[in-house]
Motif scaffolding. Structure first.
Motif, PDB file in Angstrom:
ATOM      1  N   GLY A  45      33.129  32.979  52.092  1.00 58.83           N
ATOM      2  CA  GLY A  45      32.473  33.620  50.958  1.00 58.83           C
ATOM      3  C   GLY A  45      32.274  35.115  51.081  1.00 58.83           C
ATOM      4  N   ALA A  46      32.383  35.662  52.274  1.00 58.78           N
ATOM      5  CA  ALA A  46      32.197  37.100  52.463  1.00 58.78           C
ATOM      6  C   ALA A  46      33.463  37.890  52.136  1.00 58.78           C
ATOM      7  CB  ALA A  46      31.788  37.396  53.908  1.00 58.78           C
ATOM      8  N   PHE A  47      34.552  37.212  51.833  1.00 59.43           N
ATOM      9  CA  PHE A  47      35.824  37.885  51.576  1.00 59.43           C
ATOM     10  C   PHE A  47      35.796  38.620  50.238  1.00 59.43           C
ATOM     11  CE2 PHE A  47      40.136  38.096  49.868  1.00 59.43           C
ATOM     12  CZ  PHE A  47      40.801  38.682  50.928  1.00 59.43           C
ATOM     13  N   ILE A  48      36.196  39.888  50.253  1.00 59.18           N
ATOM     14  CA  ILE A  48      36.356  40.689  49.037  1.00 59.18           C
ATOM     15  C   ILE A  48      37.724  41.343  49.106  1.00 59.18           C
ATOM     16  CG2 ILE A  48      35.520  42.637  47.673  1.00 59.18           C
ATOM     17  CD1 ILE A  48      32.747  42.117  48.861  1.00 59.18           C
ATOM     18  N   THR A  51      42.235  46.128  46.131  1.00 58.99           N
ATOM     19  CA  THR A  51      43.597  46.454  45.743  1.00 58.99           C
ATOM     20  C   THR A  51      43.614  47.857  45.148  1.00 58.99           C
ATOM     21  OG1 THR A  51      43.347  45.545  43.520  1.00 58.99           O
ATOM     22  CG2 THR A  51      44.150  44.042  45.222  1.00 58.99           C
ATOM     23  N   SER A  52      44.825  48.342  44.958  1.00 62.13           N
ATOM     24  CA  SER A  52      44.952  49.642  44.296  1.00 62.13           C
ATOM     25  C   SER A  52      44.930  49.421  42.787  1.00 62.13           C
ATOM     26  CB  SER A  52      46.252  50.318  44.717  1.00 62.13           C
ATOM     27  OG  SER A  52      47.355  49.612  44.190  1.00 62.13           O
ATOM     28  N   ASN A  53      45.115  50.459  42.062  1.00 65.78           N
ATOM     29  CA  ASN A  53      45.149  50.375  40.608  1.00 65.78           C
ATOM     30  C   ASN A  53      46.584  50.131  40.122  1.00 65.78           C
ATOM     31  OD1 ASN A  53      43.703  50.358  38.239  1.00 65.78           O
ATOM     32  ND2 ASN A  53      43.963  52.538  37.868  1.00 65.78           N
ATOM     33  N   GLU A  54      47.417  49.588  40.992  1.00 66.00           N
ATOM     34  CA  GLU A  54      48.818  49.347  40.687  1.00 66.00           C
ATOM     35  C   GLU A  54      48.945  48.271  39.610  1.00 66.00           C
ATOM     36  OE1 GLU A  54      52.771  48.266  40.731  1.00 66.00           O
ATOM     37  OE2 GLU A  54      51.361  46.858  41.591  1.00 66.00           O
ATOM     38  N   ARG A  55      49.924  48.408  38.758  1.00 61.04           N
ATOM     39  CA  ARG A  55      50.094  47.540  37.593  1.00 61.04           C
ATOM     40  C   ARG A  55      50.134  46.048  37.946  1.00 61.04           C
ATOM     41  NH1 ARG A  55      54.519  49.113  33.215  1.00 61.04           N
ATOM     42  NH2 ARG A  55      53.300  48.412  31.457  1.00 61.04           N
ATOM     43  N   SER A  56      50.902  45.677  38.979  1.00 60.70           N
ATOM     44  CA  SER A  56      51.018  44.256  39.320  1.00 60.70           C
ATOM     45  C   SER A  56      49.700  43.686  39.849  1.00 60.70           C
ATOM     46  CB  SER A  56      52.138  44.024  40.332  1.00 60.70           C
ATOM     47  OG  SER A  56      51.881  44.672  41.551  1.00 60.70           O
ATOM     48  N   HIS A  57      48.828  44.509  40.388  1.00 65.48           N
ATOM     49  CA  HIS A  57      47.537  44.042  40.888  1.00 65.48           C
ATOM     50  C   HIS A  57      46.579  43.691  39.756  1.00 65.48           C
ATOM     51  CE1 HIS A  57      48.070  46.470  44.881  1.00 65.48           C
ATOM     52  NE2 HIS A  57      49.017  45.563  44.701  1.00 65.48           N
ATOM     53  N   LYS A  58      46.807  44.258  38.578  1.00 66.31           N
ATOM     54  CA  LYS A  58      45.901  44.058  37.442  1.00 66.31           C
ATOM     55  C   LYS A  58      46.459  43.118  36.381  1.00 66.31           C
ATOM     56  CE  LYS A  58      45.810  48.276  36.233  1.00 66.31           C
ATOM     57  NZ  LYS A  58      45.505  49.487  35.485  1.00 66.31           N
ATOM     58  N   ALA A  59      47.644  42.570  36.607  1.00 69.51           N
ATOM     59  CA  ALA A  59      48.299  41.724  35.602  1.00 69.51           C
ATOM     60  C   ALA A  59      47.472  40.472  35.311  1.00 69.51           C
ATOM     61  CB  ALA A  59      49.689  41.325  36.087  1.00 69.51           C
ATOM     62  N   ALA A  60      47.606  39.977  34.111  1.00 69.99           N
ATOM     63  CA  ALA A  60      46.831  38.804  33.673  1.00 69.99           C
ATOM     64  C   ALA A  60      47.074  37.592  34.564  1.00 69.99           C
ATOM     65  CB  ALA A  60      47.173  38.477  32.220  1.00 69.99           C
ATOM     66  N   LEU A  61      48.322  37.339  34.973  1.00 65.63           N
ATOM     67  CA  LEU A  61      48.585  36.152  35.791  1.00 65.63           C
ATOM     68  C   LEU A  61      47.973  36.288  37.180  1.00 65.63           C
ATOM     69  CD1 LEU A  61      51.214  36.357  38.028  1.00 65.63           C
ATOM     70  CD2 LEU A  61      52.342  36.797  35.888  1.00 65.63           C
ATOM     71  N   VAL A  62      47.858  37.502  37.696  1.00 68.73           N
ATOM     72  CA  VAL A  62      47.205  37.734  38.982  1.00 68.73           C
ATOM     73  C   VAL A  62      45.691  37.552  38.827  1.00 68.73           C
ATOM     74  CG1 VAL A  62      46.663  39.502  40.704  1.00 68.73           C
ATOM     75  CG2 VAL A  62      49.018  39.215  39.895  1.00 68.73           C
ATOM     76  N   ASP A  67      40.794  34.508  39.851  1.00 74.60           N
ATOM     77  CA  ASP A  67      39.595  33.897  39.278  1.00 74.60           C
ATOM     78  C   ASP A  67      39.549  32.405  39.560  1.00 74.60           C
ATOM     79  OD1 ASP A  67      38.772  36.344  38.307  1.00 74.60           O
ATOM     80  OD2 ASP A  67      39.426  35.964  36.243  1.00 74.60           O
ATOM     81  N   GLU A  68      40.673  31.725  39.410  1.00 73.80           N
ATOM     82  CA  GLU A  68      40.742  30.288  39.682  1.00 73.80           C
ATOM     83  C   GLU A  68      40.438  29.966  41.147  1.00 73.80           C
ATOM     84  OE1 GLU A  68      44.663  29.241  38.351  1.00 73.80           O
ATOM     85  OE2 GLU A  68      44.031  29.085  36.252  1.00 73.80           O
ATOM     86  N   GLU A  69      40.849  30.852  42.038  1.00 72.94           N
ATOM     87  CA  GLU A  69      40.620  30.648  43.475  1.00 72.94           C
ATOM     88  C   GLU A  69      39.260  31.154  43.932  1.00 72.94           C
ATOM     89  OE1 GLU A  69      42.438  28.987  45.603  1.00 72.94           O
ATOM     90  OE2 GLU A  69      44.096  28.594  44.240  1.00 72.94           O
ATOM     91  N   GLY A  70      38.517  31.796  43.026  1.00 72.97           N
ATOM     92  CA  GLY A  70      37.189  32.306  43.374  1.00 72.97           C
ATOM     93  C   GLY A  70      37.226  33.523  44.282  1.00 72.97           C
ATOM     94  N   ILE A  71      38.318  34.302  44.201  1.00 72.20           N
ATOM     95  CA  ILE A  71      38.447  35.498  45.027  1.00 72.20           C
ATOM     96  C   ILE A  71      37.721  36.655  44.344  1.00 72.20           C
ATOM     97  CG2 ILE A  71      40.053  37.163  46.042  1.00 72.20           C
ATOM     98  CD1 ILE A  71      40.304  34.399  47.284  1.00 72.20           C
ATOM     99  N   GLN A  72      36.744  37.213  45.037  1.00 71.29           N
ATOM    100  CA  GLN A  72      36.001  38.349  44.509  1.00 71.29           C
ATOM    101  C   GLN A  72      36.795  39.607  44.782  1.00 71.29           C
ATOM    102  OE1 GLN A  72      32.091  38.704  46.180  1.00 71.29           O
ATOM    103  NE2 GLN A  72      31.675  40.613  45.127  1.00 71.29           N
ATOM    104  N   ARG A  73      36.864  40.490  43.774  1.00 70.68           N
ATOM    105  CA  ARG A  73      37.579  41.756  43.924  1.00 70.68           C
ATOM    106  C   ARG A  73      36.614  42.921  43.894  1.00 70.68           C
ATOM    107  NH1 ARG A  73      40.943  39.703  39.227  1.00 70.68           N
ATOM    108  NH2 ARG A  73      38.989  38.637  39.202  1.00 70.68           N
TER     109      ARG A  73
END
Length: 75
Positions: A45-48, A51-62, A67-73
């Motif tokens: 749970g402490a994992f955050i 990422t950079s502001n790169e386009r592929s990092h912000k894509a809807a499928l990412v 979100d589905e995996e519960g990964i906090q950014r």
């Protein structure tokens, strides 16, 4: 150029993706699923994820997968 690393107090191996640009699909399937998710589950749970502001990092499928995996950014 693509580079990154994950560490809990040391160095990591460089993971190189050959054969073209880093699209959102490749980012999800070649980096997030096999590497980041494994590491995130190990840390817990402490994992955050930072990422950079790169386009592929912000894509809807990412965003959906993280979100589905519960990964906090980090904002």
């Amino acid at each position: 150029m693509v580079w990154g690393g994950m560490s809990n107090g040391g160095r990591t191996e460089l993971y190189v993706i050959h054969g073209g640009s880093l699209t959102a699909l490749r980012y999800r399937d070649k980096i997030l699923r096999p590497i980041v998710l494994l590491y995130a589950r190990t840390v817990g749970g402490a994992f955050i994820l930072m990422t950079s502001n790169e386009r592929s990092h912000k894509a809807a499928l990412v965003t959906k997968m993280l979100d589905e995996e519960g990964i906090q950014r980090m904002n």
